[in-house]
Design a protein around this motif. Structure first.
Motif, mmCIF file in Angstrom:
data_model
loop_
_atom_site.group_PDB
_atom_site.id
_atom_site.type_symbol
_atom_site.label_atom_id
_atom_site.label_comp_id
_atom_site.label_asym_id
_atom_site.label_seq_id
_atom_site.Cartn_x
_atom_site.Cartn_y
_atom_site.Cartn_z
ATOM 1 N N SER A 4 0.812 -1.215 0.000
ATOM 2 C CA SER A 4 0.000 0.000 0.000
ATOM 3 C C SER A 4 0.849 1.269 0.000
ATOM 4 O O SER A 4 0.473 2.279 0.576
ATOM 5 N N GLY A 8 -0.917 6.410 -6.164
ATOM 6 C CA GLY A 8 -2.011 6.172 -7.095
ATOM 7 C C GLY A 8 -2.229 7.366 -7.998
ATOM 8 O O GLY A 8 -3.317 7.944 -8.034
ATOM 9 N N LYS A 20 -3.806 5.976 -2.024
ATOM 10 C CA LYS A 20 -4.851 5.178 -2.680
ATOM 11 C C LYS A 20 -5.582 4.277 -1.686
ATOM 12 O O LYS A 20 -6.804 4.109 -1.758
ATOM 13 N N ASP A 107 -4.478 -2.149 -4.066
ATOM 14 C CA ASP A 107 -5.634 -1.603 -4.782
ATOM 15 C C ASP A 107 -6.605 -2.686 -5.228
ATOM 16 O O ASP A 107 -7.498 -2.428 -6.029
ATOM 17 N N ASP A 225 -7.550 1.457 -10.119
ATOM 18 C CA ASP A 225 -6.422 2.152 -10.734
ATOM 19 C C ASP A 225 -6.785 3.518 -11.275
ATOM 20 O O ASP A 225 -5.949 4.420 -11.306
ATOM 21 N N HIS A 230 -12.800 3.473 -9.394
ATOM 22 C CA HIS A 230 -13.299 3.893 -8.087
ATOM 23 C C HIS A 230 -14.829 3.879 -8.078
ATOM 24 O O HIS A 230 -15.452 3.407 -7.116
#
Length: 241
Positions: A4, A8, A20, A107, A225, A230
């Protein structure tokens, strides 16, 4: 272990100041959904490799921890996140890669039944979760197979070489963990690791050891991505309990 560290950038402006992993999805940060799915499968320890605005992540992790008293939640900071690819994040956390370990992209959102399907796959040093679709685009992490055995993985595989895509979810058993860590060490020593994805190491190992794949067809997942991803994640998780 969940990678993580990245900002992003393809999600800008959503990630201008927010890692992200902290993107809001149905009222919760992305990483909280990952914790929920893993905790439901009996995982008792999760290590997040962080980087961009790590202090924000650590605060959010601290806030989430009381909800999962049965799970030890920790973070490990990768100071090279802005100058190296994600293989370096794995190398930074190599001491965590011992025994049976999940390695998950930060992600990747996944249905809680997915972990159980991967863990119950036939015994192999490394198992890669895959999915299939009618055609693959240039950004997909494409997979070549010989039956269920991995023979190639990368974004540049041709259509003829491709039978599936990686979803960014792997399971290492003891011998696979050890061999992967050794390759991380070798590549970081000669400088290769700074420019490589960790899946490049998986590709290289596929010619040396038995890397099996597990098809997760029928179980929902989403890689976040781009802004449209999203939105898709919002819609997918709106139906989850």
């Amino acid at each position: 272990m969940i990678l993580s560290a990245g900002q992003g950038k393809r999600l800008l402006p959503l990630t201008e100041n927010t890692p992200k992993a902290l993107l809001d999805i149905q009222g919760r940060p992305l990483f909280a959904w990952q914790v929920d799915s893993l905790a439901a499968n009996g995982v008792t320890e999760i290590v997040f490799v962080t980087g961009y605005n790590s202090e924000l992540f650590d605060k959010s992790l601290e806030d989430l921890a009381p909800r999962y008293p049965q799970v030890k939640l920790r973070s490990l900071f990768n100071p090279f996140y802005s100058v190296a690819d994600n293989l370096a994040s794995c190398w930074m956390a190599r001491s965590e890669l011992q025994g049976d370990v999940f390695l998950i992209n930060g992600d990747t959102l996944f249905h809680r039944d997915l972990a159980a399907r991967v863990v119950t796959s036939p015994d192999a040093p490394i198992t890669l979760a895959i999915d299939q679709k009618a055609q693959y685009d240039e950004d997909d992490m494409k997979v070549g197979l010989d039956g269920t055995r991995l023979i190639a993985i990368g974004k540049t595989l041709t259509a003829e070489q491709t039978q599936a895509e990686s979803i960014g979810f792997l399971f290492f058993r003891k011998s696979g963990s050890a061999r992967f860590v050794q390759m991380l060490e070798d590549w970081m020593r000669d400088g290769e690791g700074l420019r490589r994805w960790y899946l490049s190491a998986i590709h290289a190992l596929s010619s040396e050891i038995d890397i099996q794949t597990r098809l997760i067809a029928g179980l929902e997942w989403c890689e976040v991505d781009y802004p449209q991803d999203h939105q898709r994640a919002q819609e997918m998780l709106s139906a989850w309990p």
